[in-house]
Design a protein around this motif. Structure first.
Motif: not given
Length: 421
Positions: A293-321
């Motif tokens: 979702l972050i990759k699709k929103a970054d249309y200027n290619d200005m986003v850099t990941y510092i850290t990542k984490a793996e888990c299961i979360v509560h979300m609505d993919e469309l609303r979170l996008a």
């Protein structure tokens, strides 16, 4: 009948009663002795002295009680029992004593009974009865006055209270009861006119909202058509292009157009003024979805990941996008710098922090950023409605999470909190 007229009638009635009582008491307390009547009684007794035993004294009473004594001071006749039948008792009672004479011969004594004490007793009894009648009259008058006040003042006020409760509850269909006989007739009529005006204003507001919804619904058709065209052209161009960069940009255009199309459908099913109608379907998903979702929103290619984490979360993919797109777009618009994204687990939440390197906002404005229609001081000269963060916070709360805004030493940071399963 007005209050003034009632008071005047009461005063007049009290004056009449007082006059009647005074006149009766004045006549009853008149102690002046009628000498003519006494002489007539004495002469009649003297004339019939020899046959006084057969004489009827009631024919000569003149409204007086008296006793007849002979020269031996013995009782001869009396108009009634209980009178003073000897000289000493008569003197102590201040009775009037006359000689009964015939040709200068004293035949006996006529004692005119002094009934002043009995008159005073009757006077007191009469006064007591009058006082009771006055008290009873005052009580009845007070009751009548209270009933009049209750009917003309208190009842209208109770109706006003009930009417006000209907207005406060939003029930504008219950009219105000009118009564031309009470003194608040014009007053209550004004309240009912107010109710009618409020009802008209509510109806006008309802029609305006309906018109707004109809306008939004009509615009949806006009907007969806060019968006669909953009999606179709982008899809065709991406299929024909051989350049990887062009394909990436065209895919970005397509995904954004697709997101716009989805948002338009939601917006026109429920307007921004009615966010409670925006449905949020929360499901359990892997946090890996975030990065896409972050990759699709970054249309200027200005986003850099510092850290990542793996888990299961509560979300609505469309609303979170929608939320992520709004956060990144705001950073591009107001900061215009690179964005560092850190994802880490903190307690029961997965926190996704978007750090830019702009000037941030005033500390006093931070608590207001998520309010409806609020725009910070750094938004001057830039387009916007002040609804982005407001909607984002609403959607995050619906997903059992939250959104936080804060200034840092480096710039401005927005933190999304997603509940971990």
């Amino acid at each position: 009948m007005s209050i003034k007229k009632i008071i005047l009638w009461i005063i007049l009635l009290v004056c009449i009663c007082s006059g009647v009582v005074y006149s009766g008491l004045h006549r009853s307390m008149d102690t002046k002795l009628d000498i003519t009547a006494v002489n007539d009684i004495a002469q009649s007794l003297a004339k019939n002295w020899d046959n006084i035993d057969q004489m009827q004294l009631t024919d000569l009473d003149y409204g007086m009680d008296y006793v007849v004594l002979d020269n031996d001071m013995k009782l001869v006749k009396a108009t009634r029992r209980g009178l003073n039948e000897d000289i000493n008792t008569a003197i102590s009672n201040r009775d009037t004593i006359f000689d009964i004479k015939r040709n200068e011969e004293v035949l006996g004594k006529l004692i005119i009974y002094n009934d002043i004490q009995e008159r005073w007793t009757r006077y007191r009894n009469y006064l007591f009865v009058f006082a009771e009648m006055v008290i009873l009259f005052a009580a009845l008058a007070s009751l009548a006055y209270y009933l009049y006040i209750d009917r003309s003042i208190f009842q209208p006020f109770r109706r006003l209270k009930l009417f006000a409760s209907h207005i406060a509850a939003g029930n504008l269909d219950v009219p105000m009861e009118m009564d031309e006989r009470n003194i608040f007739g014009a007053f209550t009529e004004s309240f009912d006119i107010m109710r009618e005006e409020l009802k008209k204003a509510r109806e006008s507001e309802r029609m305006a909202n309906q018109s707004k919804k109809e306008l939004v619904a009509s615009l949806s058709h006009d907007i969806k058509t060019p968006v669909a065209s953009i999606m179709a052209v982008a899809e065709i161009m991406a299929a024909k292009s051989q350049d990887m960069m062009d394909q990436k940009q065209l895919n970005t255009i397509y995904s954004k157009a697709e997101q716009i199309n989805t948002l338009i459908m939601n917006m026109f099913n429920a307007t921004l003024e009615e966010l409670q109608e925006l449905k949020v379907n929360v499901t359990e998903q892997s946090s890996q979805v975030l990065y896409e979702l972050i990759k699709k929103a970054d249309y200027n290619d200005m986003v850099t990941y510092i850290t990542k984490a793996e888990c299961i979360v509560h979300m609505d993919e469309l609303r979170l996008a929608q939320v992520i797109d709004n956060v990144i777009s705001n950073s591009y618009k107001y900061a215009g710098t690179a964005i560092d994204v850190s994802v880490e687990i903190n307690g029961e939440f997965l926190e996704v922090a978007f750090q830019d390197y702009g000037t941030g906002v005033n500390e006093n404005e931070l608590p207001l950023l998520c309010n409806k229609y609020y725009r910070a001081g750094n938004s001057q000269g830039k387009g916007g409605t002040g609804l982005g963060l407001y909607i984002s916070k609403y959607l995050m709360n619906k997903m059992l999470g939250d959104i936080l805004c804060e200034n840092t030493e480096k710039g401005f940071r927005v933190k999304l909190k997603l509940l971990i399963t």
